[in-house]
Design a protein around this motif. Structure first.
Motif, mmCIF file in Angstrom:
data_model
loop_
_atom_site.group_PDB
_atom_site.id
_atom_site.type_symbol
_atom_site.label_atom_id
_atom_site.label_comp_id
_atom_site.label_asym_id
_atom_site.label_seq_id
_atom_site.Cartn_x
_atom_site.Cartn_y
_atom_site.Cartn_z
ATOM 1 N N GLN A 31 0.879 -1.387 -0.018
ATOM 2 C CA GLN A 31 -0.010 0.207 0.037
ATOM 3 C C GLN A 31 0.944 1.310 -0.026
ATOM 4 O O GLN A 31 1.729 1.369 1.027
ATOM 5 C CB GLN A 31 -1.023 -0.100 1.311
ATOM 6 N N THR A 32 0.588 2.228 -0.862
ATOM 7 C CA THR A 32 1.156 3.463 -0.935
ATOM 8 C C THR A 32 0.389 4.659 -1.232
ATOM 9 O O THR A 32 -0.667 4.261 -1.883
ATOM 10 C CB THR A 32 2.472 3.230 -1.812
ATOM 11 N N ASP A 33 0.725 5.679 -0.935
ATOM 12 C CA ASP A 33 -0.229 6.862 -1.285
ATOM 13 C C ASP A 33 0.301 7.619 -2.605
ATOM 14 O O ASP A 33 -0.346 8.358 -3.224
ATOM 15 C CB ASP A 33 -0.403 7.923 -0.328
ATOM 16 N N GLY A 34 1.330 7.322 -2.973
ATOM 17 C CA GLY A 34 1.882 7.825 -4.360
ATOM 18 C C GLY A 34 3.434 7.756 -4.482
ATOM 19 O O GLY A 34 4.147 7.348 -3.204
ATOM 20 N N PHE A 35 4.181 8.540 -5.320
ATOM 21 C CA PHE A 35 5.684 8.199 -5.333
ATOM 22 C C PHE A 35 5.887 9.825 -5.523
ATOM 23 O O PHE A 35 5.583 10.407 -6.252
ATOM 24 C CB PHE A 35 6.113 7.454 -6.653
ATOM 25 N N ARG A 36 7.188 10.004 -4.978
ATOM 26 C CA ARG A 36 7.833 11.583 -5.405
ATOM 27 C C ARG A 36 8.154 11.607 -6.954
ATOM 28 O O ARG A 36 7.835 12.464 -7.735
ATOM 29 C CB ARG A 36 9.269 11.794 -4.629
ATOM 30 N N ASP A 37 8.876 10.482 -7.567
ATOM 31 C CA ASP A 37 9.171 10.519 -8.861
ATOM 32 C C ASP A 37 9.609 8.934 -9.174
ATOM 33 O O ASP A 37 9.425 7.935 -8.328
ATOM 34 C CB ASP A 37 10.488 11.334 -9.133
#
Length: 457
Positions: free
Chosen positions: A19-25
């Protein structure tokens, strides 16, 4: 052939989600994905990235898992009047995958074949433009991970997976940082495992889950593909060659780093060929130290099917002789000192040639070799410094190499790689071989200002 994806039989597979909310890059995404795939470290997986956006991800995953990086070239087929809407895809072999959406937008077979041909031309130009200089790395029998920076409709990933599946990998993994639920369904029957970090229901586009999502251009792809695992750029000119021998033309691949200091000719063992992933890994380590490499097939396909031909040392030595003479006259390698790297029966052929040309062959490395097959007479005439590398658990071959050690009259060393078996499949074993072999050739083929500069543009 156009395959209808709705009719594909489902394959047994595993699915892993973080699970993750998103990525920097893409760097952040690649690091997290590599962590999710950490169980593959030590298995030397082949990481196949889908250009362009998948290559930054693939570079990080390959480096973190001690894997090998290549690309898998596929192109989506866009809908009539809406090229961004994927209704299928085509791979490098020209195989077409068609989704159910093609029926919804009235795309008939004629349109799909015409668009596929146009995209295939783009694929061919792209491989040439990336300057890879070699055919796709053979995934047969290997653990293969196909990666991209995200999965939307799944059409491109599905085409990539099917292209790889046709070449018979031992295990096929689809790995992406983020995916749409629909995209996951579209590839679930093709992969053995799905690894993804997030699959939100509100998925609209891959880019919405990255804080920084710039376009990846071709120059960045080239840089990432050429970069060594240590991160330092290793520009290499690759050239497919054909070597005349015994009335045949043997296929080979010549790779020259900038300002090459020497050439190492590889001779593979029984049942192997120039696409050997172990030899490719060793060659890559040599490129980083300025050594050019020549990998070639000692036998034709028909000959290789004959078990006795694989142990015909005079024939193998004759083919290696032809490759050595070819290198001595090739304009890009004629000024380079020559070393030989042999495995199994190929090591015997290398030692025969070293005895035959004591002034030409500067150093020899044997990996899991059978020096006994070279014969006592040839071993007694070897003058090139020779390194015998054997797996510590390969007991029979250890004994054969100890016997050869007492016969070879020049500087010779025997190194055992602890716990390694004949094929050096254990974690870190082939990497240790690469380190030992590269050091040996650098030591005994010193740079004397005779190196050639390869144009790697």
């Amino acid at each position: 052939m156009i395959a209808d994806v709705s009719r594909m039989a489902r394959r047994p597979m595993t699915m892993t989600q973080w699970q993750t909310d998103g990525f920097r890059d893409r760097t952040d995404a690649g690091q997290q994905l590599a962590q999710a795939l950490s169980s593959l470290r030590g298995k030397h997986p082949l990481i196949l990235a889908i250009p362009r956006g998948g290559v930054p991800i693939g570079r990080i995953v390959a480096d973190r898992l001690d894997g090998e990086l290549d690309i898998v070239l596929v192109r989506k087929i866009g809908a009539p009047g809406n090229p961004e809407y994927a209704i299928g895809a085509v791979d490098e072999a020209g195989a077409i995958q068609q989704s159910d959406d093609a029926r919804l937008v009235d795309a008939d077979d004629r349109y799909i074949r015409r668009e596929a041909a146009r995209q295939l031309a783009v694929i061919q130009a792209r491989r040439q433009g990336y300057g890879l200089g070699h055919p796709p790395i053979d995934p047969a029998g290997r653990t293969v991970v196909v990666v991209d920076d995200g999965l939307a409709t799944g059409a491109t990933m599905r085409a990539a997976l099917l292209a790889v599946r046709a070449r018979k990998p031992a295990r096929l993994v689809c790995a992406v940082p983020v995916a749409s639920p629909r995209g996951l369904v579209s590839v679930a029957d093709v992969a053995d495992s799905l690894v993804y970090l997030s699959a939100p229901d509100h998925f609209q586009a891959v880019g919405q889950f990255y804080a920084n999502f710039p376009a990846v251009d071709d120059s960045e792809v080239v840089h990432l593909l050429m970069r060594s695992p240590s991160g330092s750029p290793v520009p290499v000119r690759a050239e497919d060659v054909r070597i005349p021998a015994d009335g045949l033309l043997l296929d080979g691949n010549l790779q020259l780093p900038q300002e090459a200091r020497g050439l190492v000719i590889f001779t593979h063992g029984s049942g192997s060929n120039r696409h050997s992933p172990r030899h490719r890994l060793v060659a890559q380590a040599m490129h980083a130290k300025g050594l050019a490499t020549l990998l070639f097939d000692l036998l034709s396909e028909d000959e290789a099917a004959d078990l006795s031909a694989r142990f015909d040392i005079p024939r193998l030595a004759a083919r290696l002789d032809a490759a050595t003479r070819w290198a001595m006259h090739h304009p890009r390698t004629q000024a380079l000192p020559i070393g030989l790297f042999g495995a199994s029966t190929g090591a015997a052929a290398a030692l025969v040639l070293a005895a035959r040309y004591p002034k030409v062959i500067k150093a020899v490395v044997s990996r899991g070799g059978r020096p006994d097959l070279a014969g006592h007479g040839a071993l007694a005439r070897v003058q090139a410094p020779t390194l015998l590398i054997v797996g510590g658990a390969d007991h029979e071959v250890v004994a054969l190499n100890r016997s050869a050690l007492s016969v070879i009259p020049c500087h010779v060393e025997l190194v055992l790689v602890p716990n390694a078996t004949h094929l050096f499949e254990e974690e870190g074993a082939i990497e240790r071989v690469a380190e030992l072999a590269t050091h040996w050739f650098v030591r005994w083929m010193p740079d004397q200002g005779r190196g050639v500069t390869a144009d790697v543009r």
